[in-house]
Design a protein around this motif. Structure first.
Motif, PDB file in Angstrom:
ATOM      1  N   LEU A   1      -8.829  -8.471  -2.516  1.00  0.00           N
ATOM      2  CA  LEU A   1      -9.269  -8.753  -3.879  1.00  0.00           C
ATOM      3  C   LEU A   1      -8.674  -7.698  -4.799  1.00  0.00           C
ATOM      4  N   PRO A   2      -8.088  -8.143  -5.915  1.00  0.00           N
ATOM      5  CA  PRO A   2      -7.481  -7.187  -6.844  1.00  0.00           C
ATOM      6  C   PRO A   2      -8.547  -6.456  -7.660  1.00  0.00           C
ATOM      7  N   THR A   3      -8.159  -5.330  -8.221  1.00  0.00           N
ATOM      8  CA  THR A   3      -9.081  -4.548  -9.038  1.00  0.00           C
ATOM      9  C   THR A   3      -9.356  -5.202 -10.384  1.00  0.00           C
ATOM     10  N   ASP A   4      -8.422  -6.079 -10.812  1.00  0.00           N
ATOM     11  CA  ASP A   4      -8.544  -6.696 -12.134  1.00  0.00           C
ATOM     12  C   ASP A   4      -7.814  -8.027 -12.121  1.00  0.00           C
ATOM     13  N   VAL A   5      -8.175  -8.917 -13.017  1.00  0.00           N
ATOM     14  CA  VAL A   5      -7.525 -10.221 -13.105  1.00  0.00           C
ATOM     15  C   VAL A   5      -6.058 -10.102 -13.502  1.00  0.00           C
ATOM     16  N   ASP A   6      -5.677  -9.010 -14.161  1.00  0.00           N
ATOM     17  CA  ASP A   6      -4.303  -8.818 -14.619  1.00  0.00           C
ATOM     18  C   ASP A   6      -3.389  -8.146 -13.594  1.00  0.00           C
ATOM     19  N   VAL A   7      -3.896  -7.828 -12.426  1.00  0.00           N
ATOM     20  CA  VAL A   7      -3.080  -7.169 -11.402  1.00  0.00           C
ATOM     21  C   VAL A   7      -2.028  -8.152 -10.874  1.00  0.00           C
ATOM     22  N   ASN A   8      -0.792  -7.689 -10.760  1.00  0.00           N
ATOM     23  CA  ASN A   8       0.310  -8.498 -10.243  1.00  0.00           C
ATOM     24  C   ASN A   8       0.201  -8.594  -8.720  1.00  0.00           C
ATOM     25  N   LEU A   9      -0.195  -9.759  -8.230  1.00  0.00           N
ATOM     26  CA  LEU A   9      -0.394  -9.927  -6.788  1.00  0.00           C
ATOM     27  C   LEU A   9       0.921  -9.841  -6.014  1.00  0.00           C
ATOM     28  N   ASP A  10       2.004 -10.338  -6.622  1.00  0.00           N
ATOM     29  CA  ASP A  10       3.316 -10.206  -5.956  1.00  0.00           C
ATOM     30  C   ASP A  10       3.698  -8.730  -5.828  1.00  0.00           C
ATOM     31  N   GLY A  11       3.309  -7.931  -6.825  1.00  0.00           N
ATOM     32  CA  GLY A  11       3.571  -6.499  -6.773  1.00  0.00           C
ATOM     33  C   GLY A  11       2.811  -5.827  -5.638  1.00  0.00           C
ATOM     34  N   ILE A  12       1.579  -6.287  -5.402  1.00  0.00           N
ATOM     35  CA  ILE A  12       0.801  -5.732  -4.284  1.00  0.00           C
ATOM     36  C   ILE A  12       1.506  -6.032  -2.961  1.00  0.00           C
ATOM     37  N   VAL A  13       1.986  -7.260  -2.813  1.00  0.00           N
ATOM     38  CA  VAL A  13       2.676  -7.631  -1.567  1.00  0.00           C
ATOM     39  C   VAL A  13       3.907  -6.744  -1.362  1.00  0.00           C
ATOM     40  N   GLU A  14       4.657  -6.517  -2.434  1.00  0.00           N
ATOM     41  CA  GLU A  14       5.860  -5.673  -2.306  1.00  0.00           C
ATOM     42  C   GLU A  14       5.500  -4.228  -1.956  1.00  0.00           C
ATOM     43  N   LYS A  15       4.432  -3.714  -2.566  1.00  0.00           N
ATOM     44  CA  LYS A  15       3.986  -2.354  -2.236  1.00  0.00           C
ATOM     45  C   LYS A  15       3.590  -2.269  -0.762  1.00  0.00           C
ATOM     46  N   LEU A  16       2.905  -3.306  -0.288  1.00  0.00           N
ATOM     47  CA  LEU A  16       2.502  -3.311   1.119  1.00  0.00           C
ATOM     48  C   LEU A  16       3.719  -3.349   2.043  1.00  0.00           C
ATOM     49  N   ARG A  17       4.713  -4.160   1.699  1.00  0.00           N
ATOM     50  CA  ARG A  17       5.921  -4.273   2.539  1.00  0.00           C
ATOM     51  C   ARG A  17       6.591  -2.905   2.727  1.00  0.00           C
ATOM     52  N   THR A  18       6.580  -2.100   1.676  1.00  0.00           N
ATOM     53  CA  THR A  18       7.270  -0.808   1.753  1.00  0.00           C
ATOM     54  C   THR A  18       6.398   0.311   2.312  1.00  0.00           C
ATOM     55  N   SER A  19       5.081   0.089   2.377  1.00  0.00           N
ATOM     56  CA  SER A  19       4.210   1.189   2.800  1.00  0.00           C
ATOM     57  C   SER A  19       3.576   0.992   4.174  1.00  0.00           C
ATOM     58  N   LEU A  20       3.812  -0.153   4.807  1.00  0.00           N
ATOM     59  CA  LEU A  20       3.200  -0.386   6.121  1.00  0.00           C
ATOM     60  C   LEU A  20       3.753   0.594   7.151  1.00  0.00           C
ATOM     61  N   PRO A  21       2.893   1.060   8.062  1.00  0.00           N
ATOM     62  CA  PRO A  21       3.353   1.944   9.141  1.00  0.00           C
ATOM     63  C   PRO A  21       4.385   1.235  10.028  1.00  0.00           C
ATOM     64  N   ASN A  22       5.174   2.023  10.741  1.00  0.00           N
ATOM     65  CA  ASN A  22       6.181   1.465  11.655  1.00  0.00           C
ATOM     66  C   ASN A  22       5.533   0.498  12.640  1.00  0.00           C
ATOM     67  N   GLY A  23       6.227  -0.604  12.902  1.00  0.00           N
ATOM     68  CA  GLY A  23       5.733  -1.596  13.848  1.00  0.00           C
ATOM     69  C   GLY A  23       4.866  -2.665  13.225  1.00  0.00           C
ATOM     70  N   MET A  24       4.614  -2.549  11.919  1.00  0.00           N
ATOM     71  CA  MET A  24       3.800  -3.554  11.226  1.00  0.00           C
ATOM     72  C   MET A  24       4.653  -4.235  10.171  1.00  0.00           C
ATOM     73  N   GLN A  25       4.341  -5.511   9.951  1.00  0.00           N
ATOM     74  CA  GLN A  25       5.051  -6.248   8.908  1.00  0.00           C
ATOM     75  C   GLN A  25       4.184  -7.384   8.398  1.00  0.00           C
ATOM     76  N   ILE A  26       4.561  -7.902   7.237  1.00  0.00           N
ATOM     77  CA  ILE A  26       3.867  -9.047   6.658  1.00  0.00           C
ATOM     78  C   ILE A  26       4.537 -10.308   7.173  1.00  0.00           C
ATOM     79  N   LYS A  27       3.740 -11.197   7.730  1.00  0.00           N
ATOM     80  CA  LYS A  27       4.248 -12.465   8.237  1.00  0.00           C
ATOM     81  C   LYS A  27       4.236 -13.521   7.144  1.00  0.00           C
ATOM     82  N   ASN A  28       3.144 -13.528   6.353  1.00  0.00           N
ATOM     83  CA  ASN A  28       2.968 -14.564   5.339  1.00  0.00           C
ATOM     84  C   ASN A  28       1.930 -14.088   4.324  1.00  0.00           C
ATOM     85  N   SER A  29       2.032 -14.592   3.102  1.00  0.00           N
ATOM     86  CA  SER A  29       0.999 -14.306   2.107  1.00  0.00           C
ATOM     87  C   SER A  29       0.861 -15.493   1.168  1.00  0.00           C
TER      88      SER A  29
END
Length: 91
Positions: free
Chosen positions: A11-39
């Motif tokens: 759940l985002p902190t606000d209605v104006d939060v860019n959800l695609d931006g959250i996904v991109e931040k997660l892609r770059t910050s996940l620990p080694n061996g983890m990845q996003i399969k789908n969103s």
């Protein structure tokens, strides 16, 4: 090694939060061996959307805690809910 799929609702902190931006931040910050399969974006109410994200991770001790801490620590994420945890099909 067995791979797991963790489905987490974010759940985002606000209605104006860019959800695609959250996904991109997660892609770059996940620990080694983890990845996003789908969103996907899921409408909640009044223009507010949740993100449903499937993460791939190894079935090792401590991996789920690392994933949860990474997701909770991502800018723009207010709350998370673990919806499902299962073994990756065919893996």
């Amino acid at each position: 090694m067995t791979r797991l799929v963790a489905r987490i609702k974010l759940l985002p902190t606000d209605v104006d939060v860019n959800l695609d931006g959250i996904v991109e931040k997660l892609r770059t910050s996940l620990p080694n061996g983890m990845q996003i399969k789908n969103s996907v974006k899921e409408p909640i109410a009044f223009g507010l959307y949740a993100l449903i994200v499937d993460f791939l991770l190894e079935d090792r001790e401590g991996q789920m805690d690392k994933l949860e801490n990474t997701v909770k620590g991502t800018e723009g994420v207010s709350e998370i809910e673990i919806m499902n945890l299962s073994r990756q099909a065919g893996g």
